[in-house]
Design an enzyme around this catalytic site. Structure first.
Site, PDB file in Angstrom:
ATOM      1  N   CYS A  98       0.854  -1.196   0.000  1.00  0.00           N
ATOM      2  CA  CYS A  98       0.000   0.000   0.000  1.00  0.00           C
ATOM      3  C   CYS A  98       0.885   1.239   0.000  1.00  0.00           C
ATOM      4  O   CYS A  98       0.646   2.194  -0.734  1.00  0.00           O
ATOM      5  CB  CYS A  98      -0.887   0.024   1.235  1.00  0.00           C
ATOM      6  SG  CYS A  98      -1.926  -1.414   1.455  1.00  0.00           S
ATOM      7  N   CYS A 100       2.488   2.832  -3.342  1.00  0.00           N
ATOM      8  CA  CYS A 100       1.747   3.813  -4.142  1.00  0.00           C
ATOM      9  C   CYS A 100       1.309   5.005  -3.307  1.00  0.00           C
ATOM     10  O   CYS A 100       1.403   6.143  -3.748  1.00  0.00           O
ATOM     11  CB  CYS A 100       0.512   3.171  -4.764  1.00  0.00           C
ATOM     12  SG  CYS A 100       0.858   1.901  -5.975  1.00  0.00           S
ATOM     13  N   HIS A 101       0.780   4.735  -2.118  1.00  0.00           N
ATOM     14  CA  HIS A 101       0.106   5.788  -1.360  1.00  0.00           C
ATOM     15  C   HIS A 101       1.014   6.512  -0.372  1.00  0.00           C
ATOM     16  O   HIS A 101       0.573   7.465   0.270  1.00  0.00           O
ATOM     17  CB  HIS A 101      -1.098   5.206  -0.607  1.00  0.00           C
ATOM     18  CG  HIS A 101      -2.135   4.607  -1.515  1.00  0.00           C
ATOM     19  ND1 HIS A 101      -2.994   5.370  -2.254  1.00  0.00           N
ATOM     20  CD2 HIS A 101      -2.421   3.325  -1.808  1.00  0.00           C
ATOM     21  CE1 HIS A 101      -3.784   4.571  -2.959  1.00  0.00           C
ATOM     22  NE2 HIS A 101      -3.456   3.326  -2.717  1.00  0.00           N
ATOM     23  N   CYS A 106      -8.273  -2.416  -4.479  1.00  0.00           N
ATOM     24  CA  CYS A 106      -6.866  -2.050  -4.609  1.00  0.00           C
ATOM     25  C   CYS A 106      -5.988  -3.272  -4.371  1.00  0.00           C
ATOM     26  O   CYS A 106      -5.044  -3.517  -5.107  1.00  0.00           O
ATOM     27  CB  CYS A 106      -6.560  -0.958  -3.584  1.00  0.00           C
ATOM     28  SG  CYS A 106      -5.393   0.261  -4.170  1.00  0.00           S
ATOM     29  N   CYS A 165     -35.521   0.290  10.376  1.00  0.00           N
ATOM     30  CA  CYS A 165     -34.407   0.872  11.143  1.00  0.00           C
ATOM     31  C   CYS A 165     -34.898   2.095  11.902  1.00  0.00           C
ATOM     32  O   CYS A 165     -34.581   2.306  13.074  1.00  0.00           O
ATOM     33  CB  CYS A 165     -33.282   1.307  10.218  1.00  0.00           C
ATOM     34  SG  CYS A 165     -32.734   0.096   9.032  1.00  0.00           S
ATOM     35  N   CYS A 172     -36.731   2.034  15.516  1.00  0.00           N
ATOM     36  CA  CYS A 172     -35.933   2.057  16.744  1.00  0.00           C
ATOM     37  C   CYS A 172     -35.059   3.306  16.791  1.00  0.00           C
ATOM     38  O   CYS A 172     -35.037   4.020  17.780  1.00  0.00           O
ATOM     39  CB  CYS A 172     -35.035   0.825  16.824  1.00  0.00           C
ATOM     40  SG  CYS A 172     -35.915  -0.690  17.196  1.00  0.00           S
ATOM     41  N   ARG A 207     -22.357  -4.929  11.756  1.00  0.00           N
ATOM     42  CA  ARG A 207     -23.303  -4.349  12.701  1.00  0.00           C
ATOM     43  C   ARG A 207     -24.708  -4.311  12.105  1.00  0.00           C
ATOM     44  O   ARG A 207     -25.694  -4.631  12.764  1.00  0.00           O
ATOM     45  CB  ARG A 207     -22.852  -2.934  13.091  1.00  0.00           C
ATOM     46  CG  ARG A 207     -23.730  -2.267  14.121  1.00  0.00           C
ATOM     47  CD  ARG A 207     -23.634  -3.027  15.440  1.00  0.00           C
ATOM     48  NE  ARG A 207     -24.699  -2.669  16.370  1.00  0.00           N
ATOM     49  CZ  ARG A 207     -25.911  -3.203  16.355  1.00  0.00           C
ATOM     50  NH1 ARG A 207     -26.222  -4.100  15.444  1.00  0.00           N
ATOM     51  NH2 ARG A 207     -26.805  -2.836  17.249  1.00  0.00           N
ATOM     52  N   CYS A 212     -28.442  -6.192  13.183  1.00  0.00           N
ATOM     53  CA  CYS A 212     -29.734  -5.516  13.332  1.00  0.00           C
ATOM     54  C   CYS A 212     -30.782  -6.236  12.486  1.00  0.00           C
ATOM     55  O   CYS A 212     -31.918  -6.419  12.904  1.00  0.00           O
ATOM     56  CB  CYS A 212     -29.639  -4.054  12.898  1.00  0.00           C
ATOM     57  SG  CYS A 212     -29.701  -2.890  14.269  1.00  0.00           S
TER      58      CYS A 212
END
Lengths: 106, 255
Positions: free
Chosen positions: B70, B73-74, B108, B171, B174, B212, B216
């Site tokens: 990574c 390039c970055h 990537c 959603c 709640c 997450r 739900c």
């Protein structure tokens, strides 16, 4: 696995109480949970932790299945001499992890 | 000295995050108990930092046949990745669809390693995501004003208000109508994605926003969409827009 986050001062005054904080990445699989296949997951926990200061044992801890994953411990020691702090974790399936930090005492 | 200043700024940002915005929007941080808040505030105590460290190591580690990394390039993530997580999900011109930070990193990596990152919360992907998101800690969420994102964001808004599952709950039922009240003894937060990936005590591990959202969905007894399905990205787009201006806390701790 077994990455650690250790907070220890690199220098201290002689006679000063230093606080040492260690966080270890570990699943602490209790051995009481069942996996997706309905079978019991094998226990895999860290069982002992110890810290030595220039070879002298400062703290020794026993850990049990009720301890949460990624156990965090905080304790203190008296800074007497410059030297090394040795942190050792031992656990199931021959798990062992060692870290060292140096401290200079003035 | 600079690291010190950055730490101070991050602390100031966290303190700012603890204040409700004038429009009443509050981060999930404010719904937590004092001890869990302390866990998030202190980097030496926050287990999410373990993944950040892992991501930092993976950032500069060469992978694939040609040994690219990574960092190759970055460059240094501290500069190049600052503010990036605050902009995602964003429109990917090559794929002609919106992608979230996870997918952007995976795309990537796929160029470097043919054996791409597996779907779901694969540990290395999560660590890289945590490291990239950490670079934006304390910055406000700034969804891009890109008209190409609009249709997907609108679908996300509809999904947020659509009743789902055997419990027939949306959603919004709640997290808007009953936000701040309690469900089974736990406070219901306003569902602002300010700290992902989060270290969730219930998981005993770091996890993504998608994980997450999945819990739900199974909570209302609906069948979750497949990992990486467009519905998740649409929902994430809407949630990011809904939380615009709120400060990122990654890696946050949640109960």
């Amino acid at each position: 696995m077994a990455r650690t986050l250790i907070t220890a001062p690199s220098s201290a005054r002689r006679g000063e109480a230093i606080t040492l904080r260690v966080l270890l990445q570990h699943p602490m699989e209790s051995g009481f949970r069942v996996g997706a296949d309905g079978r019991l997951l094998a226990r895999d926990i860290v069982r002992r932790f110890s810290c030595s200061y220039n070879g002298e044992r400062v703290v020794a801890v026993e850990l049990f299945p009720a301890v949460a994953a990624n156990p965090y411990l905080e304790f203190s020691a008296l800074a007497l001499d410059s030297g090394t702090l040795d942190f050792v974790w031992e656990g199931d399936h021959g798990f062992q992890h060692r870290e060292q930090r140096t401290i200079s005492v003035t | 000295m600079r690291a010190c200043a950055a730490a101070l700024m991050a602390l100031a940002a966290l303190a700012a995050a603890a204040q409700p915005l004038p429009d009443g929007r509050r981060s999930g941080f404010e719904f937590m108990g004092e001890s869990t808040q302390a866990m998030q505030r202190d980097d030496a105590l926050n287990p999410g930092m373990l993944w950040v460290l892992e991501g930092e190591a993976a950032w500069s580690q060469p992978v694939g046949a040609e040994g690219h990394s990574c960092a190759g390039c970055h460059g240094a993530a501290r500069q190049s990745m600052r503010g990036v997580a605050a902009r995602y999900p964003a429109f990917d011109a090559a794929l002609q669809r919106p992608v979230d930070l996870r997918q952007r990193i995976a795309n990537c990596r796929r160029k470097l390693q043919p054996q791409a990152l597996a779907p779901g919360d694969e540990p290395q992907a999560l660590a890289l995501e945590a490291y990239v998101a950490f670079q934006s800690r304390g910055l406000p969420i700034t969804p891009p004003a890109d008209p190409r994102l609009e249709p997907a964001r609108e679908r996300g808004r509809r999904l947020f208000h659509q009743r789902l599952g055997q419990l027939d709950l949306a959603c919004s039922d709640c997290h808007e109508t009953h936000a701040g009240r309690r469900l089974g003894g736990s406070p219901i937060p306003q569902a602002h994605p300010t700290g992902y990936p989060i270290y969730r005590l219930e998981w005993q591990s770091l996890g993504s926003l998608q994980r997450r959202l999945r819990s739900c969905l199974s909570g209302v007894r609906a069948e979750p969409f497949a990992w990486g399905a467009p519905e998740w990205i649409e929902l994430e787009l809407f949630l990011a827009w809904r939380a615009r201006g709120m400060l990122l806390e990654s890696p946050a701790v949640r109960p």
